[in-house]
Scaffold this active site. Structure first.
Site, PDB file in Angstrom:
ATOM      1  N   ASN A 211      13.649  58.658  59.159  1.00 33.55           N
ATOM      2  CA  ASN A 211      12.683  58.395  58.166  1.00 33.55           C
ATOM      3  C   ASN A 211      11.386  57.967  58.797  1.00 33.55           C
ATOM      4  O   ASN A 211      11.035  56.891  59.127  1.00 33.55           O
ATOM      5  CB  ASN A 211      12.953  57.177  57.027  1.00 33.55           C
ATOM      6  CG  ASN A 211      11.912  57.195  56.127  1.00 33.55           C
ATOM      7  OD1 ASN A 211      10.902  57.770  55.924  1.00 33.55           O
ATOM      8  ND2 ASN A 211      11.906  56.024  55.380  1.00 33.55           N
TER       9      ASN A 211
ATOM     10  N   LYS B 241       8.391  57.615  57.653  1.00 35.17           N
ATOM     11  CA  LYS B 241       7.579  57.072  56.840  1.00 35.17           C
ATOM     12  C   LYS B 241       6.061  57.610  56.960  1.00 35.17           C
ATOM     13  O   LYS B 241       5.876  58.826  57.284  1.00 35.17           O
ATOM     14  CB  LYS B 241       7.397  55.605  56.777  1.00 35.17           C
ATOM     15  CG  LYS B 241       9.137  54.828  57.023  1.00 35.17           C
ATOM     16  CD  LYS B 241       8.830  53.323  56.909  1.00 35.17           C
ATOM     17  CE  LYS B 241      10.338  52.887  57.025  1.00 35.17           C
ATOM     18  NZ  LYS B 241      10.296  51.681  56.704  1.00 35.17           N
TER      19      LYS B 241
ATOM     20  N   HIS C  44      13.952  55.217  47.886  1.00 32.02           N
ATOM     21  CA  HIS C  44      13.852  54.076  49.011  1.00 32.02           C
ATOM     22  C   HIS C  44      13.047  52.764  48.614  1.00 32.02           C
ATOM     23  O   HIS C  44      12.334  52.925  47.575  1.00 32.02           O
ATOM     24  CB  HIS C  44      12.762  54.846  50.145  1.00 32.02           C
ATOM     25  CG  HIS C  44      12.857  54.203  51.411  1.00 32.02           C
ATOM     26  ND1 HIS C  44      12.129  52.841  51.519  1.00 32.02           N
ATOM     27  CD2 HIS C  44      13.480  54.254  52.343  1.00 32.02           C
ATOM     28  CE1 HIS C  44      12.223  52.447  52.728  1.00 32.02           C
ATOM     29  NE2 HIS C  44      13.126  53.185  53.289  1.00 32.02           N
TER      30      HIS C  44
ATOM     31  N   GLU D  82      10.978  51.165  49.684  1.00 28.19           N
ATOM     32  CA  GLU D  82       9.512  50.949  49.632  1.00 28.19           C
ATOM     33  C   GLU D  82       8.957  51.725  48.421  1.00 28.19           C
ATOM     34  O   GLU D  82       7.763  51.231  47.850  1.00 28.19           O
ATOM     35  CB  GLU D  82       8.771  51.629  50.827  1.00 28.19           C
ATOM     36  CG  GLU D  82       8.968  50.778  51.985  1.00 28.19           C
ATOM     37  CD  GLU D  82       9.309  51.304  53.424  1.00 28.19           C
ATOM     38  OE1 GLU D  82       8.920  52.349  53.512  1.00 28.19           O
ATOM     39  OE2 GLU D  82       9.775  50.572  54.374  1.00 28.19           O
TER      40      GLU D  82
ATOM     41  N   GLU E 210      20.627  50.178  52.156  1.00 33.33           N
ATOM     42  CA  GLU E 210      19.573  49.803  52.877  1.00 33.33           C
ATOM     43  C   GLU E 210      19.285  48.510  52.243  1.00 33.33           C
ATOM     44  O   GLU E 210      18.544  48.129  51.471  1.00 33.33           O
ATOM     45  CB  GLU E 210      18.446  50.550  52.675  1.00 33.33           C
ATOM     46  CG  GLU E 210      18.496  52.031  53.337  1.00 33.33           C
ATOM     47  CD  GLU E 210      17.314  52.521  54.003  1.00 33.33           C
ATOM     48  OE1 GLU E 210      17.190  52.900  55.303  1.00 33.33           O
ATOM     49  OE2 GLU E 210      16.353  52.635  53.244  1.00 33.33           O
TER      50      GLU E 210
ATOM     51  N   GLY F 118      12.713  47.348  58.535  1.00 32.52           N
ATOM     52  CA  GLY F 118      11.443  46.933  59.224  1.00 32.52           C
ATOM     53  C   GLY F 118      11.254  45.609  59.675  1.00 32.52           C
ATOM     54  O   GLY F 118      10.286  45.220  59.945  1.00 32.52           O
TER      55      GLY F 118
ATOM     56  N   SER G  47      16.783  48.403  60.335  1.00 36.35           N
ATOM     57  CA  SER G  47      16.365  47.904  61.577  1.00 36.35           C
ATOM     58  C   SER G  47      17.616  48.492  62.440  1.00 36.35           C
ATOM     59  O   SER G  47      17.980  47.657  63.589  1.00 36.35           O
ATOM     60  CB  SER G  47      16.268  46.390  61.534  1.00 36.35           C
ATOM     61  OG  SER G  47      15.197  46.004  61.071  1.00 36.35           O
TER      62      SER G  47
HETATM   63  C1  PEP Z   1      13.806  52.879  56.513  1.00 37.02           C
HETATM   64  O1  PEP Z   1      12.925  52.492  56.080  1.00 37.02           O
HETATM   65  O2  PEP Z   1      14.410  53.452  55.570  1.00 37.02           O
HETATM   66  C2  PEP Z   1      14.388  51.856  57.533  1.00 37.02           C
HETATM   67  C3  PEP Z   1      15.855  51.866  57.635  1.00 37.02           C
HETATM   68  O3  PEP Z   1      13.441  51.328  58.265  1.00 37.02           O
HETATM   69  P1  PEP Z   1      13.723  50.616  59.775  1.00 37.02           P
HETATM   70  O4  PEP Z   1      14.853  51.260  60.463  1.00 37.02           O
HETATM   71  O5  PEP Z   1      12.637  50.568  60.375  1.00 37.02           O
HETATM   72  O6  PEP Z   1      14.205  49.179  59.362  1.00 37.02           O
END
Ligand code: PEP
Length: 251
Positions: free
Chosen positions: A9, A11, A96, A98, A168, A174, A213
């Site tokens: 992803n 973003k 998601h 976000e 997630e 992040g 992450s």
């Molecule tokens: C995400 O935004 O779906 C995600 C998993 O981000 P990150 O790997 O940067 O934590």
């Protein structure tokens, strides 16, 4: 046997020249990687076509990060499932954290988006996960169950047959704080049990990805867990070499 999937992803990151560089590094590797795992990349919508062209015929799955809840019409700024399908998009993230947090996306909106995707035969990647405050208050399962049930109760097993779920935890996205393999596995097993309450065969087939992450250092142990069928990777998917190594961590 469940499909193994690693989805990146991006973003709101990337550019045309970034895609040129990224694809020149990853394109030669994709065929080999695809033998062990379905690799999906979700760039910003304006770059879907370019990325799709760069990886054309390679087996890479083209993913969108969002879709409109409506099918067409006066919805300025929105992109419909039909449009995504028209340019070869196969997967689309929905719900998601976000989007849920920054754009007030509700479970109802998530359901409407999943309906649009199902209609156009795009695979929904349903993102679920709890915040740190919810985990600390022992509410993690409650929150994740509610997010799942909103979608599970709105569609038939057949309609959901290709759906992918991404667990997630919001506190891991992040932040550099990956969930431990034990925490992730426990929640993945829980998610599978919630899906099984609707349909045992759907639960058996449904790929459940871990996101939050994921890094080169943490991927192999996470992907080695019984109910973890792959990863949804944010930051690390922007580095072609790291992303390739993460894909290689999948056995
Ligand atoms: C995400 O935004 O779906 C995600 C998993 O981000 P990150 O790997 O940067 O934590």
């Amino acid at each position: 046997m469940r499909q193994k999937i690693i989805a990146g992803n991006w973003k709101m990151n990337g550019s045309q020249s970034f895609i040129d560089d990224f694809s020149s590094q990853l394109q030669p590797e994709i065929e080999k990687l695809s033998e062990r795992v379905k690799v999906v990349l979700a760039p910003p919508a304006v770059y879907l076509q370019q990325l799709g062209d760069a990886f054309s015929g390679s087996g890479l799955g083209l993913g969108a990060q969002n879709v409109a809840q409506d099918d067409k019409g006066a919805f300025t700024g929105e992109i419909s499932a039909a449009m995504l399908s028209d340019i070869g998009v196969e997967y689309c993230l929905v719900g998601h954290s976000e989007r849920r947090t920054l754009y007030s996306e509700t479970d109802q909106m998530v359901v409407a988006k999943v309906a649009q995707l199902i209609e156009k035969k795009i695979i929904p990647v349903l993102c679920v996960g709890e915040t740190l405050a919810e985990r600390d208050a022992d509410q993690a399962e409650l929150v994740v169950r509610a997010q799942l049930e909103a979608v599970l109760s709105a569609f038939s097993d057949v309609e959901l047959a290709s759906m992918v779920i991404a667990y997630e935890p919001v506190w891991a996205i992040g932040t550099g704080k990956t969930a431990t393999p034990e925490i992730a596995q426990a929640m993945h097993a829980f998610i599978r049990s919630v899906v099984a309450d609707k349909s045992a065969s759907l639960a058996e087939r449904c790929a459940i990805l871990y996101g939050g992450s994921v890094s080169v250092a943490t991927a192999a142990e996470l992907f080695g867990q019984l109910d973890i069928d792959g990863g949804l990777v944010g930051g690390a998917s922007l580095k072609a070499d790291d992303f390739k190594k993460i894909c290689e961590s999948m056995d």
